[in-house]
Write a protein that holds these residues in place. Structure first.
Motif, PDB file in Angstrom:
ATOM      1  N   VAL A 131      68.727  73.197  40.425  1.00 34.72           N
ATOM      2  CA  VAL A 131      68.397  72.179  39.406  1.00 34.72           C
ATOM      3  C   VAL A 131      68.566  72.727  37.989  1.00 34.72           C
ATOM      4  N   ASN A 132      68.753  71.815  37.070  1.00 38.66           N
ATOM      5  CA  ASN A 132      68.701  72.113  35.630  1.00 38.66           C
ATOM      6  C   ASN A 132      69.770  73.073  35.126  1.00 38.66           C
ATOM      7  N   MET A 133      70.828  73.324  35.881  1.00 36.62           N
ATOM      8  CA  MET A 133      71.872  74.213  35.365  1.00 36.62           C
ATOM      9  C   MET A 133      72.873  73.329  34.653  1.00 36.62           C
ATOM     10  N   THR A 134      72.526  73.003  33.436  1.00 39.26           N
ATOM     11  CA  THR A 134      73.240  71.941  32.739  1.00 39.26           C
ATOM     12  C   THR A 134      74.658  72.323  32.323  1.00 39.26           C
ATOM     13  N   ASN A 135      75.015  73.593  32.438  1.00 40.06           N
ATOM     14  CA  ASN A 135      76.398  73.974  32.123  1.00 40.06           C
ATOM     15  C   ASN A 135      77.241  74.264  33.346  1.00 40.06           C
ATOM     16  N   LEU A 136      76.622  74.139  34.522  1.00 40.42           N
ATOM     17  CA  LEU A 136      77.370  74.455  35.733  1.00 40.42           C
ATOM     18  C   LEU A 136      78.533  73.477  35.908  1.00 40.42           C
ATOM     19  N   LEU A 157      72.400  68.498  37.265  1.00 41.62           N
ATOM     20  CA  LEU A 157      73.612  69.310  37.029  1.00 41.62           C
ATOM     21  C   LEU A 157      74.576  68.400  36.270  1.00 41.62           C
ATOM     22  N   THR A 158      74.237  68.194  35.029  1.00 43.58           N
ATOM     23  CA  THR A 158      74.883  67.127  34.271  1.00 43.58           C
ATOM     24  C   THR A 158      76.356  67.379  33.963  1.00 43.58           C
ATOM     25  N   ASN A 159      76.800  68.628  34.068  1.00 43.21           N
ATOM     26  CA  ASN A 159      78.208  68.905  33.802  1.00 43.21           C
ATOM     27  C   ASN A 159      79.005  69.302  35.036  1.00 43.21           C
ATOM     28  N   LEU A 160      78.369  69.230  36.195  1.00 47.02           N
ATOM     29  CA  LEU A 160      79.083  69.658  37.398  1.00 47.02           C
ATOM     30  C   LEU A 160      80.298  68.768  37.636  1.00 47.02           C
ATOM     31  N   TYR A 161      81.438  69.402  37.849  1.00 41.19           N
ATOM     32  CA  TYR A 161      82.715  68.720  37.935  1.00 41.19           C
ATOM     33  C   TYR A 161      83.265  68.785  39.355  1.00 41.19           C
ATOM     34  N   ARG A 162      83.001  69.899  40.025  1.00 41.20           N
ATOM     35  CA  ARG A 162      83.554  70.111  41.361  1.00 41.20           C
ATOM     36  C   ARG A 162      82.471  70.705  42.259  1.00 41.20           C
ATOM     37  N   PHE A 178      72.799  63.427  46.085  1.00 40.93           N
ATOM     38  CA  PHE A 178      73.751  63.654  44.993  1.00 40.93           C
ATOM     39  C   PHE A 178      73.346  62.920  43.712  1.00 40.93           C
ATOM     40  N   MET A 179      72.052  62.699  43.545  1.00 40.57           N
ATOM     41  CA  MET A 179      71.561  62.064  42.324  1.00 40.57           C
ATOM     42  C   MET A 179      71.686  63.030  41.157  1.00 40.57           C
ATOM     43  N   GLY A 180      71.986  62.488  39.994  1.00 36.42           N
ATOM     44  CA  GLY A 180      72.000  63.312  38.786  1.00 36.42           C
ATOM     45  C   GLY A 180      73.254  64.149  38.659  1.00 36.42           C
ATOM     46  N   LEU A 181      74.393  63.566  39.032  1.00 39.10           N
ATOM     47  CA  LEU A 181      75.683  64.265  38.883  1.00 39.10           C
ATOM     48  C   LEU A 181      76.659  63.369  38.124  1.00 39.10           C
ATOM     49  N   ILE A 203      75.238  57.174  45.102  1.00 41.97           N
ATOM     50  CA  ILE A 203      74.819  56.287  44.019  1.00 41.97           C
ATOM     51  C   ILE A 203      75.003  56.975  42.657  1.00 41.97           C
ATOM     52  N   ASN A 204      75.396  56.190  41.677  1.00 39.02           N
ATOM     53  CA  ASN A 204      75.461  56.628  40.275  1.00 39.02           C
ATOM     54  C   ASN A 204      76.440  57.760  39.988  1.00 39.02           C
ATOM     55  N   MET A 205      77.412  57.991  40.871  1.00 40.71           N
ATOM     56  CA  MET A 205      78.429  58.989  40.545  1.00 40.71           C
ATOM     57  C   MET A 205      79.594  58.248  39.913  1.00 40.71           C
TER      58      MET A 205
END
Ligand SMILES: *[C@@H]1O[C@H](CO)[C@@H](O)[C@H](O)[C@H]1NC(C)=O
Ligand SMILES: *[C@@H]1O[C@H](CO)[C@@H](O)[C@H](O)[C@H]1NC(C)=O
Ligand SMILES: *[C@@H]1O[C@H](CO)[C@@H](O)[C@H](O)[C@H]1NC(C)=O
Ligand SMILES: *[C@@H]1O[C@H](CO)[C@@H](O)[C@H](O)[C@H]1NC(C)=O
Ligand SMILES: *[C@@H]1O[C@H](CO)[C@@H](O)[C@H](O)[C@H]1NC(C)=O
Ligand SMILES: *[C@@H]1O[C@H](CO)[C@@H](O)[C@H](O)[C@H]1NC(C)=O
Ligand SMILES: *[C@@H]1O[C@H](CO)[C@@H](O)[C@H](O)[C@H]1NC(C)=O
Length: 342
Positions: A131-136, A157-162, A178-181, A203-205
């Motif tokens: 959680v909370n690794m906002t630059n991952l 993980l607001t910046n997770l791309y892959r 997968f909430m919060g991606l 949901i929400n992706m």
């Protein structure tokens, strides 16, 4: 002569102080392990411990920002990586023997950008590990032994791309895993053991672009309907999801799933439509029964000479004799101050 000697002693002192200072700095900073090679540049230490027969993670320079521990024999992670190395940006620990990741391993890792844990023996992931690794940006967990994914595992993980989770043994994905991606574009779940997917799994992706699901034995009875509807709605998502019989989920015809449409199912008295094989059935609450949950216990309850009364909340039957609730109203009862015998 004497003067010269003094000078020598003085410079010896200076050298000793200097050596001592360097050792101290090294201790504070953490030195480069003799088996690894470390290169210092303007970002900090770039540490390479690739294939060094390491059984555990060694003590490393505190300013390490790039760490390569691939192809070792590391069995456990017993350090809080970002507490030891606050500038850590990229970590490769793939091709090791790690079985579990303690929940605190990545605590305070807001700056971490890439984690590579592929080809280990990881069995599960606790919900607070990432959680909370906002630059991952990239998280690789493929070729492990993960069996299930729990809700909110990847939250914030607001910046997770892959996110790479293929080639595991995943059979269960809890709702909201997968909430919060919001930035995720590539989600790889192929070659797992997934049989069914909830409608709210993805949901929400909003950015999702590619969803790899091939090599999973998806059950294409009515339980696939919510996922199928979601796929039809988000037709731009390329997906390789297949039913266990090999048919692409996206190629299922609405006619084939006609009976699965919730509009074709009506349940009374609080019952809910549930997928059961190739049709929807009513899942009744309490004592309600029947195909549409229309029957209460009163259908078969013998109240003798009283009236059967249904508790609306749960369909439980009771007999009403005169003003009293009992299980049975016998032939002899009192009413209006008169005793009747029937
Ligand atoms: C890991 O351990 C195995 C057996 O103990 C050994 O054969 C192998 O060479 C080791 N590999 C590395 C990279 O340490
Ligand atoms: C994540 O961040 C929030 C808000 O900053 C904080 O309240 C929460 O404790 C953090 N969670 C973890 C597991 O670090
Ligand atoms: C996620 O981030 C939000 C906002 O920073 C925070 O309120 C929340 O506690 C975080 N969630 C978790 C599980 O840490
Ligand atoms: C999904 O996103 C929408 C809009 O951003 C938000 O209103 C909604 O609460 C989110 N859903 C969940 C389950 O968080
Ligand atoms: C596979 O299953 C689906 C859904 O039940 C069905 O529509 C399809 O015809 C089947 N395909 C084959 C090749 O049996
Ligand atoms: C049904 O509901 C009534 C009233 O709420 C309650 O007294 C009774 O114990 C419930 N019966 C069952 C079987 O839940
Ligand atoms: C029933 O009998 C009692 C006394 O025996 C009397 O007070 C009452 O009014 C009667 N009730 C009716 C409905 O006749």
């Amino acid at each position: 002569m004497k003067k010269r000697c003094n000078m020598n002693i003085m410079s010896m002192d200076i050298i000793l102080i200097f050596v001592f200072a360097v050792i101290c700095a090294g201790l504070v900073k953490g030195t480069c392990p003799s088996t690894c090679s470390c290169v210092d540049d303007s970002s900090g230490s770039h540490v390479n411990c690739y294939s060094k027969y390491l059984g555990r993670i060694p003590t490393l320079p505190k300013d390490t920002y790039y760490l390569d521990l691939r192809y070792n024999n590391i069995t456990e992670i017993d350090v809080q990586l970002c507490k030891e190395m606050p500038q850590l940006h990229t970590i490769y620990i793939s091709f090791n023997l790690i079985i579990e990741i303690p929940e605190t391993t990545f605590a305070d890792c807001e700056q971490l950008y890439r984690i590579d844990l592929q080809y280990n023996k990881i069995r599960s992931i606790e919900s607070n590990t990432f959680v909370n690794m906002t630059n991952l940006y990239q998280l690789y967990l493929y070729n492990n032994k993960i069996r299930s994914l729990v809700s909110y595992t990847f939250i914030n993980l607001t910046n997770l791309y892959r996110l790479q989770l293929s080639h595991n043994e995943i059979s269960t994905i809890e709702p909201f895993t997968f909430m919060g991606l919001p930035s995720l574009q590539y989600l790889y779940l192929h070659n797992n053991k997934i049989r069914s997917l909830e409608s709210n799994t993805f949901i929400n992706m909003t950015k999702l672009y590619r969803l790899e699901l091939s090599g999973n034995p998806l059950n294409c009875d009515c339980s696939i309907f919510p996922f199928w509807s979601w796929l039809i709605e988000r037709s731009s998502i390329g997906t390789t999801a297949k039913c266990s019989n090999g048919t692409l989920v996206t190629s299922l015809q609405s006619a084939a799933l006609e009976t699965c449409h919730p509009d074709n199912c009506q349940c009374f008295n609080g019952g809910k439509c549930e997928a059961m094989g190739y049709e929807l059935i009513c899942d009744c609450i309490g004592q309600w029964t029947g195909r549409f949950c229309q029957d209460s216990q009163c259908t078969s309850f013998d109240c003798g000479f009283g009236d059967c009364y249904i508790e609306p909340v749960n369909g439980t039957a009771q007999c009403l004799c005169d003003d009293k609730y009992v299980n049975y109203c016998p032939g002899l009862y009192q009413s209006n101050n008169q005793t009747f015998e029937i």
